[in-house]
Design a protein around this motif. Sequence first.
Motif, PDB file in Angstrom:
ATOM      1  N   CYS A 153       0.765  -1.279  -0.158  1.00 36.36           N
ATOM      2  CA  CYS A 153       0.021  -0.087   0.116  1.00 36.36           C
ATOM      3  C   CYS A 153       0.804   1.290  -0.172  1.00 36.36           C
ATOM      4  CB  CYS A 153      -1.030   0.195   1.132  1.00 36.36           C
ATOM      5  SG  CYS A 153      -2.082  -1.319   0.993  1.00 36.36           S
ATOM      6  N   LEU A 205      -0.591   3.325  -3.108  1.00 36.75           N
ATOM      7  CA  LEU A 205      -1.539   4.024  -2.634  1.00 36.75           C
ATOM      8  C   LEU A 205      -1.070   5.386  -2.179  1.00 36.75           C
ATOM      9  CD1 LEU A 205      -4.328   2.124  -0.675  1.00 36.75           C
ATOM     10  CD2 LEU A 205      -4.836   3.141  -2.662  1.00 36.75           C
ATOM     11  N   ASP A 222      -6.124   4.934  -6.927  1.00 32.66           N
ATOM     12  CA  ASP A 222      -6.919   5.747  -5.784  1.00 32.66           C
ATOM     13  C   ASP A 222      -7.630   4.915  -4.945  1.00 32.66           C
ATOM     14  OD1 ASP A 222      -7.232   7.963  -7.212  1.00 32.66           O
ATOM     15  OD2 ASP A 222      -8.495   7.247  -8.928  1.00 32.66           O
ATOM     16  N   SER A 223      -7.773   3.525  -4.819  1.00 34.44           N
ATOM     17  CA  SER A 223      -8.088   2.777  -3.820  1.00 34.44           C
ATOM     18  C   SER A 223      -7.576   1.308  -4.101  1.00 34.44           C
ATOM     19  CB  SER A 223      -9.633   2.754  -3.692  1.00 34.44           C
ATOM     20  OG  SER A 223     -10.294   2.068  -4.971  1.00 34.44           O
ATOM     21  N   TYR A 235      -8.293   3.558   0.807  1.00 37.01           N
ATOM     22  CA  TYR A 235      -8.099   4.711  -0.076  1.00 37.01           C
ATOM     23  C   TYR A 235      -6.999   5.565   0.006  1.00 37.01           C
ATOM     24  CZ  TYR A 235     -13.063   3.746  -0.633  1.00 37.01           C
ATOM     25  OH  TYR A 235     -14.184   2.850  -1.148  1.00 37.01           O
ATOM     26  N   SER A 236      -6.644   6.200  -1.320  1.00 33.89           N
ATOM     27  CA  SER A 236      -5.749   7.331  -1.148  1.00 33.89           C
ATOM     28  C   SER A 236      -6.511   8.584  -0.694  1.00 33.89           C
ATOM     29  CB  SER A 236      -5.225   7.550  -2.719  1.00 33.89           C
ATOM     30  OG  SER A 236      -4.501   6.655  -3.143  1.00 33.89           O
TER      31      SER A 236
END
Length: 378
Positions: free
Chosen positions: A101, A105, A111-112, A157-158
């Motif tokens: 991640c 991310l 974005d997710s 999520y980002s």
Amino acid sequence: MTAAISRAGCADIADLRQLYYAVYGPHYPTALGTDPAEMTRLIGDPHTLWLVARCATTGVLVGSAAIHSEPGSRIGRLEGLAVHPDHRAGGLAGALTEALCAQMLDQGRLDSVYATVRTVIAGPQRVVSRNGFRPMGILPNAVDLDSRESLALYARYSQGVLDRRIPVPEVPAPLAPLLRNVERSLGVSYAGTRATAPVPAPPRPAAARLEMIEAPAFVRRRFRERFPDSAQWFYPLHTPNVLLMPDDGGFEVYAYLNRTGRYCALVAAHPEPAAAAAWLEPLTQTLTRAGAGYVEALVPLDHHRAISAFLHQGFIPSALYPAMRPEGDGFHDYVVMSRTAEQIDFRGVVVDAPLQPYLDSYLSAWASTYLPTLEVAP
């Protein structure tokens, strides 16, 4: 346990296959971990980040995880998270997840990222929760491993993505409990979304025969011809391999059927979803006869009529994915509508506390759909 984390290489494939066998046995339903050709492709894929963990003292490969995306897409899937049974107490699963991640991310490449997590034990749920993933639903009977298993849907999520969701004015009333659960889980708001009655069911089609074409290369070519612009369809990381149509060719439905895991995803319909709305029951029956014990569809949350059609045919709103697809400066929410042809047995399901409300709301929705309302005669 101290471990060294690095990118997977083709030289790791034999050890990776042994790892997935040790964790999942002979029934792991995806090519990642079982098919050397596909594993080689994913290791070299610029849209896939695959990491492995090796014991710092012995060099033995003891952990693996990947985030896979597609060209032009900014959504990824966390998959293949596995730690050898002899090394599960050292935090390797969390270390692999966070390393993935951080690159995909936190650096803004996606974005997710979502994950479908097993529910036979609570450990996988806690691993993703500790690494910033939040529960968004449950997928009953979603995959066939040693037995039929239910999965949980989680996402991370980002920064700022959830703040750019496009408002949805109304949804069919059976979705309201799912929206409330997501509000509590993600801290988003659906205060401006009204819960209204589903629109009437479309008339059932006249008797006609459905044909199912299983020719993956042909289906892919025809799918690309019918949908040259990905904005006309949206089902990330699912490439259709079967095509269903009636005798008169009035519509075409594209689906991804995984016979190993015995599940199916309805990907798109041509010329438009409304053309196949009345055929959902025979479509589902055809796929069930072909080996799918679980069928799901990903529907935009603002498509009230389409969601209503699925509700009328016994599909349950089992998960919600806010801010799933970008459009302009905003993001569209999607709902997972699922239906299983097999008896659901939740006795072996273990859910962590944050996931429990989703299981409760699913059970309530299933009961209201499939159990008759009894009337007491005076």
